[in-house]
Design an enzyme around this catalytic site. Structure first.
Site, PDB file in Angstrom:
ATOM      1  N   ASP A 183       3.545   6.313   6.964  1.00 16.27           N
ATOM      2  CA  ASP A 183       3.271   6.699   5.458  1.00 16.27           C
ATOM      3  C   ASP A 183       3.325   8.053   5.612  1.00 16.27           C
ATOM      4  O   ASP A 183       3.256   9.042   6.649  1.00 16.27           O
ATOM      5  CB  ASP A 183       2.290   6.003   4.857  1.00 16.27           C
TER       6      ASP A 183
ATOM      7  N   GLU B  59       1.061   3.860  -8.267  1.00 14.73           N
ATOM      8  CA  GLU B  59       0.506   3.934  -7.348  1.00 14.73           C
ATOM      9  C   GLU B  59      -0.956   3.869  -7.848  1.00 14.73           C
ATOM     10  O   GLU B  59      -1.380   3.437  -8.590  1.00 14.73           O
ATOM     11  CB  GLU B  59       0.700   4.809  -6.083  1.00 14.73           C
TER      12      GLU B  59
END
Length: 603
Positions: free
Chosen positions: A312, A523
C-alpha cells in the site's frame, strides 16, 4: 518484533484478526507507452542481448536481463515512487522505473496529450539508463481519470445490474481511455465484499454477496484485454464497525469463504499484481504487510500466483507503531513476507540504502530480491512494455473522453445501475408526468442541478468534487427536463423547499422529484457510523412528500437508513454515486418516469 513464521494448519481453526484495506485490481493496460523518440535511446551497451530479442522465449529474456542487473538496479525495480519525484536525474541515479500517479496531475484539467507528453518524458529517462528497462506508470482510474473522461457508475451501481458482460465492456472502455494517455496500468477494480455499509469504501464493492462480486470480476478481462492484469487481495470489506483500515475479525473459514472468492477468480484470470491496501490482514496480530503465511505460503505457493505483490501507499511504514519508527525493521518484515514492489512516494533514497544494507549483511537473502525483480520484469515483458510501440495519441479511436463512444459506454449501464422500489400498484403511476408542472426539489448535499454531486471520488480529485463546472456531464434536472419537456410538462426547481413553499404551491404540481443524498467521498473521509441521510435531506423529504406525490432519488455510496420516510414517499430510487455521466441525467430520468423497471440492490 520477530520475523513472522509460516502458518501451520492449526491456524485454520483459530480466530483471524484482519486489518482492513481494499485489495483492488491493478490492471495492466499496456499497448506500448513509449513514443518513437523514446524508443531510440538507452541500453546501447546491451546490443544483441537476449532480453532485447522478442524472438527469444520469455523465461530466457527475463533470466538474461536479471543476470545483467546490479543490486541497485533490482531495488529500483522494486521501488514505486510518485510521479512528482520522477525526474530524469532520479531515474538515472536510483534506477527507479516504476511510478504511481496518485492524486498528482501534470496540470489542472490536463488534456490527454499533456499526459502523453509527461509519460513519454518519463519513458525517455528510463530507456536512457544502462539497461534501458522501460518504466511502468500506474494511476487511479476507476472511471477514466482525465478531465472530461467518461464517468461510469461506481462498483455498487454496477453490482445492481448483475450483468457481468456489461462490466467487461465498461472495463474495456476505461482501458481505451487510459491507454490513450500513454499510461500502462490502473489501480482498479476493487473486489472487496463490503459487509458493513458504514465503511467509506463500500461503493467500491460490487455487493455484500461474495458470489455476485465474483461474477462481476469479468471487468478484469475488459480492463486487461489480451494482456496480463494485476490486482489486490484481502478482507477489508469486513472491517469492524465500518471503520476504514480497521481490523476484520473472522475465522479462517469465514475469511476464505466470504472475502477470498473474488480474488480466486482474479488469479485464475491471470491477474498480474496483487496490491495490499492499508493494513489489510492480521493473523495472530501479524499485519498483512508482514504476513508471510498469507502473502507467500498461501497466495504465491498454494494459489500459485505468478505476478508480483505491491504494498500500500507507505504500507511498510505502518508495520511499526508509530509509523516509520523502525524503517529497517519494516523493510525486513515486508520483503521477507513476500512484498515485491513497495510504494515509497518520497523516501526512496532511505528505502534503497536500508534495503541494500539488509541484503549486504545477509538479513535478506539475494534470492528474495531476485524473486521480486523476476516477477516484476516478467509482467513488464508480458505486458508489452519492451516492445516500444508508439503511445496512442488523443486523435486515435481510443481517445479519452471521445463523445462518439461515450454514449454507448455510459447509456447501457447508468439506467440499470439505479435501483427503484415501489410499495403498491398505485405508486407505479406516480412516475408518469402529465402536462401540469412537476416540482424538482433537492437538498444541497445532492442537488439535481450539479453535474452529479459532481465529479466522482477517484476521478478528477481523490475525494471527488461538488459543483457544476468541473467536468462534462448532464445534471439530473436537465435530464428530467429533456425527458418530459417535449410532452409539454413544466419542471419547476426549488432547493430545500420549506412547508411554506409547499402550502403556497398546493394544487400546482402533479408530482415532485426529491433528490437527496451524500457528497462524494473516498476512503476514511467517507466513514459514516450512523448511515443517516445527510441534512437537510430528511426535512426536504418530509416537507415535500407531505403535500405532493413524490419520487425520492437517493444519491449515495452505500445503503442509507430510509425506513422513517418510506410511508411518506410514493417511490424511491437508489441512484448511487456518482450521479454524473456524459448522459447520467438522461439515464436517471427514464428510471424516474418509469421507462425502466426496478432492479434489486446489491445489498
Amino acid at each position: 518484533m520477530g520475523i513472522p513464521a509460516g502458518g501451520g494448519t492449526g491456524r485454520s481453526c483459530g480466530r483471524v484478526v484482519a486489518a482492513v484495506a481494499s485489495l483492488v485490481l491493478l490492471i495492466q493496460l499496456i499497448s506500448g507507452c513509449v513514443s518513437p523518440a523514446a524508443a531510440a535511446g538507452g541500453g546501447g551497451e546491451q546490443h544483441g542481448a537476449k532480453y532485447k530479442d522478442p524472438r527469444q522465449p520469455l523465461p530466457a529474456r527475463v533470466d538474461d536481463l536479471l543476470r545483467r542487473m546490479t543490486l541497485a538496479e533490482k531495488i529500483g525495480q522494486m521501488s514505486q515512487i510518485d510521479q512528482e519525484n520522477a525526474t530524469a536525474a532520479v531515474i538515472s541515479s536510483y534506477w527507479v522505473v516504476t511510478l504511481r500517479g496518485g492524486g498528482s496531475v501534470p496540470a489542472a484539467d490536463a488534456p490527454p496529450e499533456v499526459w502523453v507528453e509527461m509519460v513519454d518524458a518519463i519513458q525517455r529517462a528510463a530507456l536512457s539508463t544502462r539497461l534501458g528497462i522501460p518504466a511502468m506508470f500506474g494511476i487511479d482510474a476507476v472511471h477514466g481519470y482525465v478531465y472530461k473522461a467518461t464517468v461510469f457508475p461506481h462498483n455498487v451501481g454496477l453490482g445492481c445490474t448483475r450483468v457481468p458482460e456489461l462490466a467487461k465492456k465498461i472495463g474495456a472502455a476505461v482501458a481505451l481511455e487510459v491507454r490513450a494517455t500513454g499510461i500502462p496500468f490502473i489501480f482498479a477494480p476493487c473486489l472487496a465484499v463490503c459487509r458493513d455499509p458504514r465503511w467509506g469504501r463500500c461503493y467500491e464493492s460490487f455487493s455484500e454477496d461474495p458470489k455476485l462480486v465474483e461474477q462481476m470480476t469479468s471487468i478484469i478481462s475488459g480492463f486487461q484485454g489480451e494482456i496480463p492484469a494485476s490486482g489486490r487481495r484481502g478482507a477489508h470489506g469486513g472491517t469492524t464497525r465500518g471503520i476504514n483500515e480497521n481490523n476484520t475479525v473472522a475465522t479462517f473459514h469465514q475469511l476464505l469463504g466470504i472475502h477470498m472468492p473474488p480474488y480466486y477468480s482474479a488469479v485464475i484470470q491471470g491477474v498480474s499484481c496483487l496490491h495490499h491496501h492499508g493494513l489489510v490482514l492480521q493473523l495472530e496480530r501479524v499485519k498483512m504487510h508482514a504476513n508471510r503465511f498469507l502473502v507467500t505460503d498461501f497466495l504465491k505457493n498454494k494459489l500459485r500466483f505468478r505476478g508480483f505483490v505491491i504494498s500500500d501507499w507507505l504500507g511498510l511504514d505502518r508495520i511499526t507503531s508509530p509509523e516509520h519508527a523502525d524503517y529497517p525493521l519494516s523493510i525486513k518484515l515486508g520483503i521477507l513476507a513476500g512484498i515485491d514492489m513497495v510504494m515509497i512516494p518520497y523516501q526512496y533514497k532511505e528505502f534503497r540504502d536500508d534495503l541494500t544494507t539488509l541484503v549486504q549483511n545477509g538479513t535478506i537473502p539475494m534470492s528474495r530480491i531476485d524473486d521480486a525483480a523476476h516477477r516484476i520484469l516478467r509482467i513488464k515483458f508480458t505486458s508489452g512494455l519492451f516492445s516500444r510501440t508508439p503511445t496512442p495519441t488523443p486523435a486515435s479511436p481510443a481517445s479519452s473522453g471521445s463523445r462518439s463512444t461515450a454514449t454507448w459506454r455510459a447509456r447501457p449501464c447508468a439506467s440499470p445501475s439505479s435501483c427503484s422500489r415501489t410499495e403498491s400498484p398505485a405508486t407505479s403511476r406516480s412516475c408518469r408526468c402529465r402536462r401540469r408542472p412537476t416540482a424538482a426539489s433537492s437538498s444541497p448535499a445532492a442537488t439535481p442541478t450539479t453535474s452529479a454531486a459532481s465529479a466522482a471520488a477517484g476521478q478528477i480529485k481523490w475525494q471527488g468534487l461538488t459543483g457544476n463546472n468541473l467536468t462534462a456531464g448532464t445534471t439530473i434536472l436537465d435530464g428530467i427536463k429533456r425527458t418530459v419537456g417535449p410532452a409539454g410538462t413544466d419542471v419547476v426547481y426549488a432547493e430545500s423547499p420549506d412547508t411554506g413553499f409547499i402550502q403556497r404551491s398546493k394544487g400546482r404540481f402533479d408530482h415532485a422529484v426529491v433528490v437527496v443524498g451524500e457528497h462524494p467521498y473516498a476512503e476514511t473521509a467517507g466513514d459514516n457510523l450512523n448511515q443517516t441521510i445527510p441534512a437537510p435531506g430528511p426535512a426536504v423529504i418530509r416537507n415535500v412528500c407531505a403535500g405532493i406525490r413524490c419520487v425520492v432519488v437517493l444519491v449515495s455510496g452505500r445503503p442509507l437508513v430510509v425506513e422513517p420516510y418510506i410511508d411518506a414517499v410514493d417511490a424511491l430510487v437508489a441512484a448511487w454515486l456518482p450521479h454524473l455521466a456524459p448522459r447520467r441525467g438522461y439515464n436517471d430520468a427514464p428510471v424516474i418516469t418509469g421507462q425502466y423497471g426496478a432492479h434489486q440492490t446489491p445489498f
